[in-house]
Design a protein around this motif. Structure first.
Motif, PDB file in Angstrom:
ATOM      1  N   PRO A  17     -13.953   5.223  -9.184  1.00  0.00           N
ATOM      2  CA  PRO A  17     -15.351   5.036  -8.762  1.00  0.00           C
ATOM      3  C   PRO A  17     -15.929   3.684  -9.192  1.00  0.00           C
ATOM      4  N   GLU A  18     -15.430   3.127 -10.298  1.00  0.00           N
ATOM      5  CA  GLU A  18     -15.944   1.854 -10.795  1.00  0.00           C
ATOM      6  C   GLU A  18     -15.170   0.646 -10.260  1.00  0.00           C
ATOM      7  N   GLY A  19     -13.974   0.837  -9.731  1.00  0.00           N
ATOM      8  CA  GLY A  19     -13.170  -0.289  -9.258  1.00  0.00           C
ATOM      9  C   GLY A  19     -11.715   0.101  -9.085  1.00  0.00           C
ATOM     10  N   LEU A  20     -10.868  -0.361 -10.031  1.00  0.00           N
ATOM     11  CA  LEU A  20      -9.431  -0.096  -9.963  1.00  0.00           C
ATOM     12  C   LEU A  20      -8.888   0.226 -11.343  1.00  0.00           C
ATOM     13  N   LYS A  21      -7.767   0.921 -11.368  1.00  0.00           N
ATOM     14  CA  LYS A  21      -7.029   1.140 -12.605  1.00  0.00           C
ATOM     15  C   LYS A  21      -5.620   0.619 -12.385  1.00  0.00           C
ATOM     16  N   LEU A  22      -5.166  -0.262 -13.287  1.00  0.00           N
ATOM     17  CA  LEU A  22      -3.814  -0.803 -13.203  1.00  0.00           C
ATOM     18  C   LEU A  22      -2.954  -0.119 -14.255  1.00  0.00           C
ATOM     19  N   ASP A  23      -1.819   0.396 -13.823  1.00  0.00           N
ATOM     20  CA  ASP A  23      -0.839   1.011 -14.711  1.00  0.00           C
ATOM     21  C   ASP A  23       0.396   0.116 -14.715  1.00  0.00           C
ATOM     22  N   TRP A  24       0.681  -0.504 -15.863  1.00  0.00           N
ATOM     23  CA  TRP A  24       1.843  -1.393 -15.975  1.00  0.00           C
ATOM     24  C   TRP A  24       3.081  -0.551 -16.243  1.00  0.00           C
ATOM     25  N   LYS A  25       4.106  -0.719 -15.409  1.00  0.00           N
ATOM     26  CA  LYS A  25       5.346   0.033 -15.555  1.00  0.00           C
ATOM     27  C   LYS A  25       6.413  -0.800 -16.258  1.00  0.00           C
ATOM     28  N   GLY A  26       6.448  -2.094 -15.982  1.00  0.00           N
ATOM     29  CA  GLY A  26       7.423  -2.983 -16.605  1.00  0.00           C
ATOM     30  C   GLY A  26       8.521  -3.407 -15.646  1.00  0.00           C
ATOM     31  N   PHE A  27       9.283  -4.394 -16.082  1.00  0.00           N
ATOM     32  CA  PHE A  27      10.404  -4.901 -15.296  1.00  0.00           C
ATOM     33  C   PHE A  27      11.573  -3.929 -15.350  1.00  0.00           C
ATOM     34  N   SER A  28      12.368  -3.925 -14.279  1.00  0.00           N
ATOM     35  CA  SER A  28      13.590  -3.122 -14.222  1.00  0.00           C
ATOM     36  C   SER A  28      14.765  -4.041 -13.945  1.00  0.00           C
ATOM     37  N   ILE A  29      15.902  -3.643 -14.469  1.00  0.00           N
ATOM     38  CA  ILE A  29      17.155  -4.350 -14.198  1.00  0.00           C
ATOM     39  C   ILE A  29      18.164  -3.295 -13.777  1.00  0.00           C
ATOM     40  N   ASP A  30      18.792  -3.495 -12.640  1.00  0.00           N
ATOM     41  CA  ASP A  30      19.770  -2.544 -12.083  1.00  0.00           C
ATOM     42  C   ASP A  30      19.200  -1.132 -11.994  1.00  0.00           C
ATOM     43  N   SER A  48       0.838  -1.206   0.000  1.00  0.00           N
ATOM     44  CA  SER A  48       0.000   0.000   0.000  1.00  0.00           C
ATOM     45  C   SER A  48       0.866   1.247   0.000  1.00  0.00           C
ATOM     46  N   ASN A  49       0.361   2.285  -0.675  1.00  0.00           N
ATOM     47  CA  ASN A  49       0.987   3.602  -0.641  1.00  0.00           C
ATOM     48  C   ASN A  49      -0.116   4.635  -0.483  1.00  0.00           C
ATOM     49  N   ALA A  50       0.218   5.898  -0.505  1.00  0.00           N
ATOM     50  CA  ALA A  50      -0.774   6.951  -0.264  1.00  0.00           C
ATOM     51  C   ALA A  50      -1.854   7.002  -1.338  1.00  0.00           C
ATOM     52  N   GLU A  51      -1.553   6.576  -2.555  1.00  0.00           N
ATOM     53  CA  GLU A  51      -2.505   6.668  -3.660  1.00  0.00           C
ATOM     54  C   GLU A  51      -3.180   5.345  -4.006  1.00  0.00           C
ATOM     55  N   GLY A  52      -2.677   4.241  -3.510  1.00  0.00           N
ATOM     56  CA  GLY A  52      -3.230   2.927  -3.856  1.00  0.00           C
ATOM     57  C   GLY A  52      -2.305   1.811  -3.422  1.00  0.00           C
ATOM     58  N   ILE A  53      -1.907   0.996  -4.392  1.00  0.00           N
ATOM     59  CA  ILE A  53      -1.031  -0.149  -4.113  1.00  0.00           C
ATOM     60  C   ILE A  53       0.011  -0.265  -5.219  1.00  0.00           C
ATOM     61  N   ASP A  54       1.262  -0.511  -4.839  1.00  0.00           N
ATOM     62  CA  ASP A  54       2.318  -0.820  -5.797  1.00  0.00           C
ATOM     63  C   ASP A  54       2.483  -2.335  -5.845  1.00  0.00           C
ATOM     64  N   LEU A  55       2.757  -2.868  -7.043  1.00  0.00           N
ATOM     65  CA  LEU A  55       2.984  -4.299  -7.234  1.00  0.00           C
ATOM     66  C   LEU A  55       4.453  -4.509  -7.574  1.00  0.00           C
ATOM     67  N   TYR A  56       5.083  -5.455  -6.883  1.00  0.00           N
ATOM     68  CA  TYR A  56       6.498  -5.741  -7.068  1.00  0.00           C
ATOM     69  C   TYR A  56       6.676  -7.184  -7.537  1.00  0.00           C
ATOM     70  N   TYR A  57       7.571  -7.383  -8.483  1.00  0.00           N
ATOM     71  CA  TYR A  57       7.901  -8.719  -8.964  1.00  0.00           C
ATOM     72  C   TYR A  57       8.568  -9.515  -7.837  1.00  0.00           C
ATOM     73  N   VAL A  58       8.130 -10.758  -7.651  1.00  0.00           N
ATOM     74  CA  VAL A  58       8.737 -11.646  -6.658  1.00  0.00           C
ATOM     75  C   VAL A  58       9.492 -12.772  -7.369  1.00  0.00           C
ATOM     76  N   ALA A  91       4.052  -2.449 -11.443  1.00  0.00           N
ATOM     77  CA  ALA A  91       2.719  -1.903 -11.745  1.00  0.00           C
ATOM     78  C   ALA A  91       2.194  -1.175 -10.516  1.00  0.00           C
ATOM     79  N   SER A  92       1.133  -0.390 -10.732  1.00  0.00           N
ATOM     80  CA  SER A  92       0.465   0.272  -9.612  1.00  0.00           C
ATOM     81  C   SER A  92      -1.045   0.166  -9.797  1.00  0.00           C
ATOM     82  N   LEU A  93      -1.752   0.114  -8.676  1.00  0.00           N
ATOM     83  CA  LEU A  93      -3.218   0.073  -8.652  1.00  0.00           C
ATOM     84  C   LEU A  93      -3.716   1.331  -7.972  1.00  0.00           C
ATOM     85  N   LYS A  94      -4.735   1.946  -8.573  1.00  0.00           N
ATOM     86  CA  LYS A  94      -5.367   3.112  -7.963  1.00  0.00           C
ATOM     87  C   LYS A  94      -6.868   2.903  -7.976  1.00  0.00           C
TER      88      LYS A  94
END
Length: 195
Positions: free
Chosen positions: A159-172, A120-130, A153-156
């Motif tokens: 009014p209808e539910g959630l919006k997922l914004d895909w950011k992508g994988f990072s390396i270094d 969780s963060n102030a605006e929603g939820i951040d998703l991290y690769y495991v 990715a992040s979830l915000k």
């Protein structure tokens, strides 16, 4: 350590929820006192004049609820991607939202699946690769090189539910451009609670 993080995340969600409820109560009290003030200011009106004080109050309540709905914490439900309602079995277009925990994400149907943790963060939820999940069949991606401390990715709330914004994988610490597209088409978009 993991249990402590889960407890802290739960306490943060409860705290945010309580603060939102307090703000909503204060807004309702202010709205009610404004209506009462206008009633006292209009004591010269006659009974023949129609008044809409009850309607005004209900409109204020609806407006307050609509404004606060986007600030509610994201709950742990299964959400389906809008426009993908034919995926009844949730094979690829669903999110099992697990604040403070982890869940499987489908990046490419029948091929690329990952386990992601939710923070969780102030605006929603951040998703991290495991890691790649048990359903993953793609061994060609550099799974061991992907950063686990940069959100994919992040979830915000909407009014209808959630919006997922895909950011992508990072390396270094940098976006892995060659692998950024994975998950974008499948995951990014609007979600609603699965019926």
């Amino acid at each position: 350590m993991k249990r402590l993080n889960l407890i802290l995340a739960a306490l943060a969600i409860i705290s945010i929820s309580c603060q939102d409820q307090k703000k909503n109560s204060e807004a309702m009290e202010n709205s009610t006192s404004e209506v009462e003030y206008s009633e006292n200011a209009n004591t010269e009106s006659t009974e023949s004049e129609p008044t809409n004080k009850a309607e005004d109050t209900s409109e204020l309540i609806v407006d307050t609820k609509e404004k606060s709905s986007t600030k509610e914490p994201i709950s742990g439900d299964v959400y389906m991607k809008s426009g993908e309602e034919t995926d009844i079995s949730c094979k690829c277009y669903c999110l099992d939202v697990n604040p403070g925990g982890s869940s499987e994400l489908c990046l490419t149907k029948d091929e690329i699946y990952i386990t992601a943790r939710f923070e969780s963060n102030a605006e929603g939820i951040d998703l991290y690769y495991v890691s790649p999940s048990a359903n993953n069949t793609n061994d060609e991606l550099p799974w061991d090189k992907f950063d686990k401390n940069i959100p994919v990715a992040s979830l915000k709330p909407t009014p209808e539910g959630l919006k997922l914004d895909w950011k992508g994988f990072s390396i270094d610490g940098k976006l892995a451009v060659d692998y950024a597209i994975y998950g974008k088409k499948t995951l990014e978009g609007e979600y609603h609670i699965k019926n």
